[in-house]
Motif scaffolding. Structure first.
Motif, PDB file in Angstrom:
ATOM      1  N   GLU A 147       0.834  -1.195   0.000  1.00 45.59           N
ATOM      2  CA  GLU A 147       0.000   0.000   0.000  1.00 45.59           C
ATOM      3  C   GLU A 147       0.873   1.250   0.000  1.00 45.59           C
ATOM      4  OE1 GLU A 147      -3.214   0.206  -0.406  1.00 45.59           O
ATOM      5  OE2 GLU A 147      -3.398  -1.973  -0.539  1.00 45.59           O
ATOM      6  N   TRP A 148       0.250   2.351  -0.389  1.00 50.17           N
ATOM      7  CA  TRP A 148       0.960   3.620  -0.481  1.00 50.17           C
ATOM      8  C   TRP A 148       0.198   4.678   0.315  1.00 50.17           C
ATOM      9  CZ3 TRP A 148       5.306   3.963  -3.913  1.00 50.17           C
ATOM     10  CH2 TRP A 148       5.519   2.810  -4.693  1.00 50.17           C
ATOM     11  N   VAL A 149       0.904   5.722   0.757  1.00 54.09           N
ATOM     12  CA  VAL A 149       0.284   6.815   1.494  1.00 54.09           C
ATOM     13  C   VAL A 149       0.723   8.142   0.874  1.00 54.09           C
ATOM     14  CG1 VAL A 149       2.166   6.894   3.196  1.00 54.09           C
ATOM     15  CG2 VAL A 149      -0.086   7.821   3.785  1.00 54.09           C
ATOM     16  N   ARG A 150      -0.197   9.074   0.816  1.00 53.89           N
ATOM     17  CA  ARG A 150       0.037  10.351   0.141  1.00 53.89           C
ATOM     18  C   ARG A 150       0.947  11.269   0.959  1.00 53.89           C
ATOM     19  NH1 ARG A 150      -4.812  14.457  -0.912  1.00 53.89           N
ATOM     20  NH2 ARG A 150      -3.860  15.915  -2.383  1.00 53.89           N
ATOM     21  N   THR A 151       1.765  12.061   0.252  1.00 53.48           N
ATOM     22  CA  THR A 151       2.662  13.007   0.909  1.00 53.48           C
ATOM     23  C   THR A 151       2.995  14.138  -0.058  1.00 53.48           C
ATOM     24  OG1 THR A 151       4.737  13.198   2.176  1.00 53.48           O
ATOM     25  CG2 THR A 151       4.789  11.846   0.189  1.00 53.48           C
ATOM     26  N   ASN A 152       3.571  15.219   0.483  1.00 56.39           N
ATOM     27  CA  ASN A 152       3.886  16.373  -0.355  1.00 56.39           C
ATOM     28  C   ASN A 152       5.072  17.154   0.224  1.00 56.39           C
ATOM     29  OD1 ASN A 152       3.789  18.368  -2.286  1.00 56.39           O
ATOM     30  ND2 ASN A 152       2.009  19.409  -1.433  1.00 56.39           N
ATOM     31  N   PRO A 153       6.267  16.557   0.238  1.00 53.51           N
ATOM     32  CA  PRO A 153       7.429  17.231   0.843  1.00 53.51           C
ATOM     33  C   PRO A 153       7.849  18.493   0.118  1.00 53.51           C
ATOM     34  CG  PRO A 153       8.109  15.258  -0.325  1.00 53.51           C
ATOM     35  CD  PRO A 153       6.606  15.228  -0.280  1.00 53.51           C
ATOM     36  N   ASP A 154       7.686  18.519  -1.211  1.00 54.08           N
ATOM     37  CA  ASP A 154       8.018  19.745  -1.965  1.00 54.08           C
ATOM     38  C   ASP A 154       7.160  20.915  -1.482  1.00 54.08           C
ATOM     39  OD1 ASP A 154       9.982  18.693  -3.500  1.00 54.08           O
ATOM     40  OD2 ASP A 154       8.731  18.281  -5.232  1.00 54.08           O
ATOM     41  N   GLY A 155       5.894  20.612  -1.226  1.00 48.69           N
ATOM     42  CA  GLY A 155       4.977  21.647  -0.764  1.00 48.69           C
ATOM     43  C   GLY A 155       5.394  22.221   0.574  1.00 48.69           C
ATOM     44  N   LEU A 156       5.907  21.364   1.458  1.00 49.75           N
ATOM     45  CA  LEU A 156       6.324  21.835   2.782  1.00 49.75           C
ATOM     46  C   LEU A 156       7.534  22.750   2.676  1.00 49.75           C
ATOM     47  CD1 LEU A 156       5.899  21.828   5.787  1.00 49.75           C
ATOM     48  CD2 LEU A 156       7.240  19.717   5.938  1.00 49.75           C
ATOM     49  N   THR A 157       8.456  22.430   1.784  1.00 48.23           N
ATOM     50  CA  THR A 157       9.616  23.297   1.579  1.00 48.23           C
ATOM     51  C   THR A 157       9.179  24.685   1.123  1.00 48.23           C
ATOM     52  OG1 THR A 157      11.025  21.409   1.005  1.00 48.23           O
ATOM     53  CG2 THR A 157      11.772  23.582   0.297  1.00 48.23           C
ATOM     54  N   ASP A 158       8.252  24.728   0.184  1.00 43.61           N
ATOM     55  CA  ASP A 158       7.750  26.013  -0.316  1.00 43.61           C
ATOM     56  C   ASP A 158       7.021  26.791   0.776  1.00 43.61           C
ATOM     57  OD1 ASP A 158       8.768  25.378  -2.795  1.00 43.61           O
ATOM     58  OD2 ASP A 158       6.858  24.648  -3.593  1.00 43.61           O
TER      59      ASP A 158
END
Length: 334
Positions: A147-158
């Motif tokens: 299974e996979w889980v959603r994430t957004n590390p690029d967004g946190l940097t911005d």
């Protein structure tokens, strides 16, 4: 009021990563190059980038781990997270082998591969990611092999960069000071620095954190973060994920660890507030010194201001008030 501007500036310098600033990107490069050289991962469009506290400029001395976000934009939908992790292990183990003691340098984890760099005294965590479909990504889910889980590390940097600009460059150094405070208060116990950073972001985003200098920002943020920890521990109010609307931050910590964090951060905020209004600079510095502890090299973070001993007391004057004779030097001029 004791705002101790120079001492806060020196404290921030004390917790700034040292040689890690060179070693971390070099370790990242070596892992990135190994993954990009693999033909199968190349078919998947492999594109590794640096993420984590180091990327967001909120890491503190010393950096022990570096996060590499390995984007695979062309990976087929029928390729499972297990398949990807297996491939990562094969590639990285072949590249890095064993250390001087014969131990494998590549260690498989729930959602990443960890590669040790003994010469730098740090690790690189390579996290595979596939597109979610809206500009965000999915990474392997802990505890479930396929299974996979959603994430957004690029967004946190911005978001971090924007928040720092919105607060006249006080957000990033304040987060560093809060991470250092967590280290001084909790050591290796959880919750970790990421939870404190996300609590800080939520506090800043709410408009509750403000100040005219670093001391005011630190004290204001520490109080608001203590409130967020209190709400999390006592009432179960989760810390929001600013990069994914409707999502919250998940942490691994025992009830005892959370209760300890709640108590110590509340006490720390009270101590910081008292120090900020303290007229005696030595007493104020002593309080801030206790809150910030020692850096990763074992050095005291917050220095005493000139004219004060290490215990916060004033140094004895070399010249007694009203004295007519200077105790050293000749009484001549010219």
């Amino acid at each position: 009021m004791a705002h101790l501007k120079q001492q806060f500036k020196d404290a921030l310098s004390s917790i700034e990563p040292g040689d890690d600033k060179t070693n971390a990107p070099e370790a990242h490069r070596l892992v990135r190059d190994a993954l990009k050289a693999d033909s199968k991962l190349a078919e998947y469009g492999v594109s590794p980038i640096l993420i984590g506290s180091y990327k967001r400029n909120v890491s503190i001395r010393r950096i022990k781990d570096v996060d590499v976000f390995v984007r695979l934009p062309d990976v087929p939908s029928d390729v499972t997270s297990t398949d990807i992790l297996d491939r990562f292990f094969k590639v990285l183990h072949a590249e890095f082998g064993t250390d001087a003691d014969g131990h494998r340098r590549t260690k498989r984890q729930d959602r990443s591969l960890q590669v040790s760099f003994p010469e730098y005294d740090l690790y690189v965590d390579a996290v595979p990611a596939r597109p979610y479909g809206d500009g965000t990504w999915e990474i392997p889910q802990k505890g479930d092999k396929n299974e996979w889980v959603r994430t957004n590390p690029d967004g946190l940097t911005d978001l971090s960069s924007t928040m720092n600009a919105d607060h006249d460059e006080y957000y990033v150094p304040t987060v560093k000071l809060l991470r250092q405070t967590r280290r001084a208060l909790l050591g290796t116990k959880k919750p970790g620095g990421f939870f404190i950073e996300m609590a800080a972001y939520q506090a800043f985003a709410s408009g509750a954190v403000s100040g005219n200098d670093q001391a005011e920002y630190y004290v204001s943020a520490l109080r608001e973060v203590s409130k967020i920890i209190e709400n999390f521990v006592t009432y179960g109010i989760a810390v929001t994920d600013p990069t994914l609307p409707g999502h919250t931050i998940h942490i691994r910590a025992t009830d005892d660890e959370l209760d300890t964090a709640r108590t110590r951060f509340n006490d720390a905020a009270t101590s910081a507030e008292a120090a900020l209004v303290e007229e005696d600079a030595g007493k104020a510095a002593l309080a801030f010194r206790k809150l910030l502890g020692k850096n990763g090299d074992g050095d005291t973070v917050f220095p005493m201001p000139p004219g004060f001993n290490e215990d916060g007391s004033k140094k004895a004057s070399a010249i007694s008030p009203g004295a007519r004779v200077v105790p050293v030097g000749k009484r001549t001029f010219g």
